[in-house]
Design an enzyme around this catalytic site. Sequence first.
Site, PDB file in Angstrom:
ATOM      1  CG  HIS A 284      -4.571   0.203  -1.001  1.00 44.90           C
ATOM      2  ND1 HIS A 284      -3.982   0.843  -0.052  1.00 44.90           N
ATOM      3  CD2 HIS A 284      -5.443   1.448  -1.194  1.00 44.90           C
ATOM      4  CE1 HIS A 284      -4.804   1.984   0.561  1.00 44.90           C
ATOM      5  NE2 HIS A 284      -5.321   2.475  -0.050  1.00 44.90           N
TER       6      HIS A 284
ATOM      7  CB  SER B 194      -0.966   0.444   1.414  1.00 46.06           C
ATOM      8  OG  SER B 194      -1.661  -0.934   1.108  1.00 46.06           O
TER       9      SER B 194
ATOM     10  CD  GLU C 270      -0.487  19.565  -8.591  1.00 39.86           C
ATOM     11  OE1 GLU C 270      -0.297  19.949  -9.219  1.00 39.86           O
ATOM     12  OE2 GLU C 270       0.010  17.744  -7.818  1.00 39.86           O
ATOM     13  CB  SER C 271      -4.960  15.848  -3.645  1.00 33.38           C
ATOM     14  OG  SER C 271      -6.482  14.814  -3.135  1.00 33.38           O
TER      15      SER C 271
ATOM     16  CB  CYS D  88      -7.792  20.356  -5.532  1.00 38.94           C
ATOM     17  SG  CYS D  88      -7.733  18.766  -3.847  1.00 38.94           S
TER      18      CYS D  88
END
Length: 160
Positions: free
Chosen positions: A78, A65, A72-73, A93
């Site tokens: 996973h 993971s 931008e985020s 974003c």
Amino acid sequence: MAIQPLRLDPITVLGKQLVIELFDCVDTRFDDIQWIEESMLEAARQANATIITSAFHKFSPIGISGVVVIAESHLAIHTWPEYGYAAVDVFTCGDVLDGAQAVRVLSERLGSQRHLISSMDRGLGGHRLGLLSRSLAGNAPVDGDSPTLRWALGQGTGVA
């Protein structure tokens, strides 16, 4: 009693989330943490993201993971090597990030034989699920110019 029509409150979209399901991943490095991290960083770079940091964890006996935090985020992954499956999220974003390119890079690097993509507008007042499913059989490239993917990325109607 009269049936009331469903009313959806308008939302102020603050971001777009792509949910990517990668199936039948055949690359032998699928459980190599350094290779998965480099693949995620390369996807972020190719998507024009501004990388802030990354963190990855290898599970025992298998599975990884990780997240790449971007200005931008984020991009998150996973993996389930025993199933040849990876779940990936790309959240942005802004409108600088090229989500189709991130999907393309990850699909190719992980050797995904098919995948599905869903998109969701996120923001104030709730969320808007724009279901797009793009299932590719074989080793076909992600079509970054498909009407469905343009729609998922907020760049079109999704109608061919």
